[in-house]
Enzyme design. Structure first.
Site, PDB file in Angstrom:
ATOM      1  N   GLU A 103      67.093  -3.916 -38.470  1.00  0.00           N
ATOM      2  CA  GLU A 103      67.519  -4.178 -37.966  1.00  0.00           C
ATOM      3  C   GLU A 103      68.691  -3.368 -38.178  1.00  0.00           C
ATOM      4  OE1 GLU A 103      69.711  -8.463 -39.992  1.00  0.00           O
ATOM      5  OE2 GLU A 103      70.892  -8.207 -38.103  1.00  0.00           O
ATOM      6  N   THR A 138      72.951 -13.315 -43.912  1.00  0.00           N
ATOM      7  CA  THR A 138      74.227 -12.214 -44.013  1.00  0.00           C
ATOM      8  C   THR A 138      74.945 -12.458 -44.929  1.00  0.00           C
ATOM      9  OG1 THR A 138      72.823 -10.227 -42.951  1.00  0.00           O
ATOM     10  CG2 THR A 138      74.992  -9.869 -43.596  1.00  0.00           C
ATOM     11  N   ASP A 153      68.374 -11.412 -44.556  1.00  0.00           N
ATOM     12  CA  ASP A 153      68.471 -12.265 -43.370  1.00  0.00           C
ATOM     13  C   ASP A 153      69.478 -13.679 -43.974  1.00  0.00           C
ATOM     14  OD1 ASP A 153      68.375 -13.644 -40.630  1.00  0.00           O
ATOM     15  OD2 ASP A 153      66.409 -14.539 -41.765  1.00  0.00           O
TER      16      ASP A 153
HETATM   17  C1  IPD Z   1      70.789 -13.348 -38.439  1.00  0.00           C
HETATM   18  C2  IPD Z   1      70.317 -15.077 -39.183  1.00  0.00           C
HETATM   19  C3  IPD Z   1      70.372 -16.716 -38.302  1.00  0.00           C
HETATM   20  C4  IPD Z   1      70.556 -16.438 -36.974  1.00  0.00           C
HETATM   21  C5  IPD Z   1      70.885 -15.112 -36.347  1.00  0.00           C
HETATM   22  C6  IPD Z   1      70.541 -13.612 -37.164  1.00  0.00           C
HETATM   23  P1  IPD Z   1      70.545 -11.791 -39.895  1.00  0.00           P
HETATM   24  O1  IPD Z   1      70.082 -12.886 -39.076  1.00  0.00           O
HETATM   25  O2  IPD Z   1      68.678 -15.722 -39.077  1.00  0.00           O
HETATM   26  O3  IPD Z   1      70.510 -17.568 -38.617  1.00  0.00           O
HETATM   27  O4  IPD Z   1      70.617 -17.738 -36.265  1.00  0.00           O
HETATM   28  O5  IPD Z   1      70.271 -15.011 -35.165  1.00  0.00           O
HETATM   29  O6  IPD Z   1      71.460 -13.092 -36.619  1.00  0.00           O
HETATM   30  O7  IPD Z   1      72.429 -10.986 -38.870  1.00  0.00           O
HETATM   31  O8  IPD Z   1      72.042 -12.791 -41.079  1.00  0.00           O
HETATM   32  O9  IPD Z   1      70.091 -11.021 -40.402  1.00  0.00           O
END
Ligand code: IPD
Length: 307
Positions: free
Chosen positions: A86, A109, A107
């Site tokens: 990511e 964040t 995941d």
């Molecule tokens: C997010 C989480 C969230 C989802 C977002 C993601 P991140 O990932 O998984 O549940 O709704 O689309 O981007 O940014 O916390 O790694």
């Protein structure tokens, strides 16, 4: 290399080296525990919070440090495989068919920044864009989910998923379902409208044209949502907007637990790991009600995701 050539494969004769899925699985578990120590060491005070696309798309110095640690370790041990993470993602280098580690260092964040204990490291491995190994670890609850293609899915390495095993109830339509959904970070335009209007339809009373689901949960981590569907504690999870690193590991865990994953837009049964819209459904005895509940949910989607 095809996916079938790697399933459960060790030492298959081929001009290309065949990934040793068991070794990769075990190595990813070790890395997940190491990453967990970094993640939990951050609390109660998290430094270096920044935003990416907008004010709800957060990144911290811990996301970057964990990705750095994981990518270094993976590149050292498996220089022959690609890495897709990511925090270092470059749109000029999309996912390919090559064997690739697909990693989200944290995941959830937003949860992490707020101290809400629902965040994890998500470590996946895909071949020909099919997820074949998945490890998801929430260091706050010490729950470790893991799976390997063809070998089942487990919680904390010994409890087979789904949690109720053969006693899991058949799916009995949306009116009896608990559904995972997420607000995501896209807060305007057609994708936002599609989500919000669909949430309304899913929740609304049947006499007013809704599905009147038992309820919806928004817990802030796509990977842990998939693990909840794999466990059978959520019946479904519907989302648009997340990325391959959010779903790759959870995908293997879900499908090895008897669940299925299709596209988040109606009509496409063949979801892509980097397709950015997903509908996941839990296991059911002999698959009873899975197809029907997918079609029922699709019938309530208002508009279409444009990812
Ligand atoms: C997010 C989480 C969230 C989802 C977002 C993601 P991140 O990932 O998984 O549940 O709704 O689309 O981007 O940014 O916390 O790694």
């Amino acid at each position: 290399m095809t996916v079938d050539s790697v399933s459960g494969a060790q030492g298959v004769n081929s001009r290309e080296e065949t990934p040793n899925l068991q070794e990769i699985h075990d190595f990813l578990i070790d890395l997940a525990f190491k990453a967990g120590e970094t993640i939990t060491s951050a609390l109660p005070l998290i430094n270096g919070v920044g935003s990416k696309k907008n004010s709800s798309d957060l990144v911290t110095e811990y996301d970057r440090a964990v990705e750095q640690m994981v990518s270094t370790a993976l590149r050292e041990k498996y220089p022959q495989y690609k890495f897709h993470g990511e925090e270092t993602y470059n749109p000029a280098h999309p996912l390919t068919d090559d064997p690739t580690f697909i990693v989200d260092p944290i995941d959830g964040t937003v949860n992490f920044v707020h101290g809400f204990p629902n965040a994890c490291i998500s470590l996946g491995f895909a071949v020909s864009r099919t997820p074949v190994v998945g490890v998801v670890f929430n260091p706050f609850t010490q729950m470790l989910y893991s799976a390997m293609r063809g070998k089942g899915a487990y919680l904390n390495r010994t409890t087979k998923l789904p949690l109720k095993g053969a006693n899991i109830e058949p799916l009995r339509g949306l009116g009896n379902a608990l559904i995972g959904v997420e607000w995501g970070s896209d807060r305007s335009g057609k994708n936002w409208e599609t989500k919000i209007r669909t949430f309304e339809r899913l929740g609304k009373a049947r006499e007013d044209g809704g599905a009147m689901v038992h309820s919806m949960r928004s817990m802030g981590s796509a990977a842990l949502n998939l693990c909840a569907v794999a466990s059978g504690t959520l019946d479904l999870y519907w989302e648009g907007g997340c990325w391959a690193w959010d779903v790759c590991a959870g995908w293997v865990i879900l499908t090895e637990a008897g669940g299925i994953i299709v596209d988040g837009n109606p009509g496409n049964w063949d979801a892509k790991v980097d397709g950015r819209k997903y509908l996941a459904v839990r296991a059911s005895p002999d698959g009873e009600g899975q197809k029907e509940i997918i079609e029922e949910l699709w019938s309530h989607i208002q508009g279409k995701f444009e990812y």
